[in-house]
Design a protein around this motif. Sequence first.
Motif, PDB file in Angstrom:
ATOM      1  N   HIS A 169       1.974  -1.632   6.926  1.00 43.82           N
ATOM      2  CA  HIS A 169       0.911  -2.735   7.097  1.00 43.82           C
ATOM      3  C   HIS A 169       0.626  -3.185   5.933  1.00 43.82           C
ATOM      4  CE1 HIS A 169      -2.793  -4.433   8.060  1.00 43.82           C
ATOM      5  NE2 HIS A 169      -2.691  -4.373   9.333  1.00 43.82           N
ATOM      6  N   PRO A 170       0.498  -4.602   5.980  1.00 45.11           N
ATOM      7  CA  PRO A 170      -0.144  -5.402   4.691  1.00 45.11           C
ATOM      8  C   PRO A 170      -0.994  -4.816   3.840  1.00 45.11           C
ATOM      9  CG  PRO A 170       0.388  -6.761   6.549  1.00 45.11           C
ATOM     10  CD  PRO A 170       0.452  -5.454   7.030  1.00 45.11           C
ATOM     11  N   GLN A 171      -2.078  -4.334   4.492  1.00 44.28           N
ATOM     12  CA  GLN A 171      -2.979  -3.651   3.799  1.00 44.28           C
ATOM     13  C   GLN A 171      -2.537  -2.529   2.990  1.00 44.28           C
ATOM     14  OE1 GLN A 171      -6.321  -2.403   5.959  1.00 44.28           O
ATOM     15  NE2 GLN A 171      -7.393  -1.479   4.368  1.00 44.28           N
ATOM     16  N   LYS A 172      -1.617  -1.701   3.593  1.00 40.21           N
ATOM     17  CA  LYS A 172      -1.152  -0.377   2.868  1.00 40.21           C
ATOM     18  C   LYS A 172      -0.050  -0.946   1.733  1.00 40.21           C
ATOM     19  CE  LYS A 172       0.138   3.716   2.311  1.00 40.21           C
ATOM     20  NZ  LYS A 172      -0.711   4.850   1.732  1.00 40.21           N
ATOM     21  N   GLN A 173       0.411  -2.068   2.201  1.00 38.24           N
ATOM     22  CA  GLN A 173       1.508  -2.467   1.128  1.00 38.24           C
ATOM     23  C   GLN A 173       0.621  -3.011  -0.231  1.00 38.24           C
ATOM     24  OE1 GLN A 173       3.591  -6.015   2.715  1.00 38.24           O
ATOM     25  NE2 GLN A 173       4.617  -4.462   4.294  1.00 38.24           N
ATOM     26  N   ASN A 174      -0.253  -3.701   0.087  1.00 36.23           N
ATOM     27  CA  ASN A 174      -1.370  -4.201  -1.197  1.00 36.23           C
ATOM     28  C   ASN A 174      -1.985  -2.938  -1.838  1.00 36.23           C
ATOM     29  OD1 ASN A 174      -1.220  -6.911  -0.578  1.00 36.23           O
ATOM     30  ND2 ASN A 174      -2.579  -6.938   1.028  1.00 36.23           N
ATOM     31  N   GLU A 175      -2.262  -2.045  -1.252  1.00 39.11           N
ATOM     32  CA  GLU A 175      -2.714  -0.527  -1.930  1.00 39.11           C
ATOM     33  C   GLU A 175      -1.628  -0.214  -2.552  1.00 39.11           C
ATOM     34  OE1 GLU A 175      -4.172   1.997   1.290  1.00 39.11           O
ATOM     35  OE2 GLU A 175      -5.807   0.565   1.764  1.00 39.11           O
ATOM     36  N   LEU A 176      -0.442  -0.195  -2.431  1.00 41.31           N
ATOM     37  CA  LEU A 176       0.334   0.535  -3.053  1.00 41.31           C
ATOM     38  C   LEU A 176       1.070  -0.519  -4.433  1.00 41.31           C
ATOM     39  CD1 LEU A 176       3.083   1.769  -0.124  1.00 41.31           C
ATOM     40  CD2 LEU A 176       1.773   3.030  -1.725  1.00 41.31           C
ATOM     41  N   ILE A 177       0.790  -1.831  -4.026  1.00 40.81           N
ATOM     42  CA  ILE A 177       1.169  -2.676  -5.190  1.00 40.81           C
ATOM     43  C   ILE A 177      -0.067  -2.486  -6.211  1.00 40.81           C
ATOM     44  CG2 ILE A 177       0.971  -5.168  -5.798  1.00 40.81           C
ATOM     45  CD1 ILE A 177       2.338  -5.734  -3.373  1.00 40.81           C
ATOM     46  N   GLU A 178      -1.240  -2.339  -5.974  1.00 38.52           N
ATOM     47  CA  GLU A 178      -2.213  -1.993  -6.670  1.00 38.52           C
ATOM     48  C   GLU A 178      -2.167  -0.766  -7.573  1.00 38.52           C
ATOM     49  OE1 GLU A 178      -4.324  -4.201  -7.935  1.00 38.52           O
ATOM     50  OE2 GLU A 178      -3.537  -5.691  -6.529  1.00 38.52           O
ATOM     51  N   SER A 179      -1.630   0.271  -6.768  1.00 39.23           N
ATOM     52  CA  SER A 179      -1.327   1.613  -7.305  1.00 39.23           C
ATOM     53  C   SER A 179      -0.361   1.468  -8.527  1.00 39.23           C
ATOM     54  CB  SER A 179      -1.121   2.756  -6.242  1.00 39.23           C
ATOM     55  OG  SER A 179      -1.074   4.016  -6.941  1.00 39.23           O
ATOM     56  N   ALA A 180       0.722   0.708  -8.094  1.00 39.09           N
ATOM     57  CA  ALA A 180       1.947   0.747  -9.082  1.00 39.09           C
ATOM     58  C   ALA A 180       1.267  -0.013 -10.210  1.00 39.09           C
ATOM     59  CB  ALA A 180       2.970   0.061  -8.316  1.00 39.09           C
ATOM     60  N   LYS A 181       0.633  -1.431 -10.212  1.00 34.88           N
ATOM     61  CA  LYS A 181       0.120  -1.958 -11.263  1.00 34.88           C
ATOM     62  C   LYS A 181      -0.645  -1.048 -11.991  1.00 34.88           C
ATOM     63  CE  LYS A 181       0.019  -6.754  -8.958  1.00 34.88           C
ATOM     64  NZ  LYS A 181      -0.733  -7.715  -8.728  1.00 34.88           N
ATOM     65  N   THR A 182      -1.507  -0.201 -11.418  1.00 39.40           N
ATOM     66  CA  THR A 182      -2.330   0.577 -12.331  1.00 39.40           C
ATOM     67  C   THR A 182      -1.594   1.436 -13.159  1.00 39.40           C
ATOM     68  OG1 THR A 182      -4.129   0.399 -10.576  1.00 39.40           O
ATOM     69  CG2 THR A 182      -4.283   2.085 -12.205  1.00 39.40           C
ATOM     70  N   ALA A 183      -0.563   2.096 -12.659  1.00 39.09           N
ATOM     71  CA  ALA A 183       0.230   3.094 -13.536  1.00 39.09           C
ATOM     72  C   ALA A 183       0.898   2.309 -14.518  1.00 39.09           C
ATOM     73  CB  ALA A 183       1.375   3.563 -12.465  1.00 39.09           C
ATOM     74  N   VAL A 184       1.651   1.219 -14.116  1.00 44.00           N
ATOM     75  CA  VAL A 184       2.370   0.182 -15.292  1.00 44.00           C
ATOM     76  C   VAL A 184       1.406  -0.262 -16.259  1.00 44.00           C
ATOM     77  CG1 VAL A 184       3.890  -1.475 -15.359  1.00 44.00           C
ATOM     78  CG2 VAL A 184       4.196  -0.144 -13.562  1.00 44.00           C
ATOM     79  N   ASP A 185       0.345  -0.572 -15.944  1.00 42.30           N
ATOM     80  CA  ASP A 185      -0.428  -1.200 -16.990  1.00 42.30           C
ATOM     81  C   ASP A 185      -0.982  -0.357 -17.964  1.00 42.30           C
ATOM     82  OD1 ASP A 185      -0.194  -3.626 -15.978  1.00 42.30           O
ATOM     83  OD2 ASP A 185      -1.963  -3.875 -14.636  1.00 42.30           O
ATOM     84  N   ALA A 186      -1.452   0.993 -17.177  1.00 46.18           N
ATOM     85  CA  ALA A 186      -1.868   2.059 -17.872  1.00 46.18           C
ATOM     86  C   ALA A 186      -0.880   2.623 -18.955  1.00 46.18           C
ATOM     87  CB  ALA A 186      -2.349   3.170 -17.024  1.00 46.18           C
ATOM     88  N   LEU A 187       0.362   2.579 -18.472  1.00 49.10           N
ATOM     89  CA  LEU A 187       1.465   3.159 -19.486  1.00 49.10           C
ATOM     90  C   LEU A 187       1.558   2.209 -20.664  1.00 49.10           C
ATOM     91  CD1 LEU A 187       3.641   5.238 -20.375  1.00 49.10           C
ATOM     92  CD2 LEU A 187       5.069   4.283 -18.611  1.00 49.10           C
ATOM     93  N   ALA A 188       1.694   0.893 -20.110  1.00 48.70           N
ATOM     94  CA  ALA A 188       1.737  -0.259 -21.182  1.00 48.70           C
ATOM     95  C   ALA A 188       0.538  -0.273 -22.214  1.00 48.70           C
ATOM     96  CB  ALA A 188       1.699  -1.693 -20.646  1.00 48.70           C
TER      97      ALA A 188
END
Length: 373
Positions: free
Chosen positions: A319-338
């Motif tokens: 579902h689009p809402q689930k997709q957005n949640e996964l995108i935000e989670s991935a962004k958090t992981a990538v930004d935290a590592l950066a």
Amino acid sequence: MANSKQQEEALPSRAGKIWQSVTDSIAVALSGPRLKLAAKAGLAAGLSFLIAPLMPGAAAQYPYYAPLGALVAMYENVSGSMKQGVQTLVGLGLGIGLAFLLISVSKPSPVTVAIFMGLGVLLAGLPRLGAGRDWIPTAALLVLLVGGNNPDDFSFGYLVQMGVGVAVGIAVNMLVFPPLHFKAAALSLAELRWALAKQLSDMGEALRETWPPEHEDWAVRSEELAQSARAVRAAVQKADASRQANPRRRLHPHDLDRDYNNVRGLESVTFHIQDMTEVLADVIWDKDVPFVIPLPYSEPLADALAAVSEVLRSMEDEHPQKQNELIESAKTAVDALAERMASDDVNPDAPSAAESIVLNLHRILRVVSAGQS
């Protein structure tokens, strides 16, 4: 003896490859779309041959050219049938004109025929003639050889009957279940997303293994991914061509603009994943590369790759809402590592390659987010 044994072992393998190639070719020839096209070609040829004797004047004497015209016009989509049929008739007209020019200059002889056939081949090089280019010298030669002492009647009958066949072929292709390739395009997009997601997850697993990792097939998939991206674009273009002049498009609406946007996005994602693949493979196996991935970053980098992989997988069925949640989670992981890499004082013996991978992950997420908006 060793060479003889190797040759004996190679024979079954070679025979197996040949057999596989033969069976694959047969499967393609007997595929559903091909069988439908063959059935429509047969129907068009039969109908055109039925109509051909009804043509006026000398044209009725050459009914066998009508089925040929129907076959010439039969293509995998309606717009292709129209284009190919018109191009063929233009080529025939030019070829017949070339033959009459020869007849008006002199009687056909080996020298004049050779000269005018050469001219026909030159005319075939004109742009936008497409399928009609090969018919220029062919039509000219048929008028000269078959027309004999009555080239006027033959040329008239030849052109009229070919036109009849082309018209029937286009009509049959348009009215008898004209194909739409929307599902094939959507399936190709889904398969590429899955392949890209798998590539990211496999690279993440490689970062968790002891180096050199046991699983290394991901390291040689770069060209395979590029070929898949090209195949997806071809599938979407084929779907686009199939809707043109197709009366069924109104009953099956489809947003091809979105498909093209998805293709462009996936091509960009493919490029970034190819770059990451080469970077990680070089760090693992190429001893001359002056870059490393510091051990403290291996686990969080693997987590970031897995998170972005899940984002790509979610684009198909979540579902689009689930997709957005996964995108935000991935962004958090990538930004935290950066941020961690920017603040840590790791000081490895060689520059870190992790930054390049993180940058590509960030760009992938930016492309995916833009596609969601």
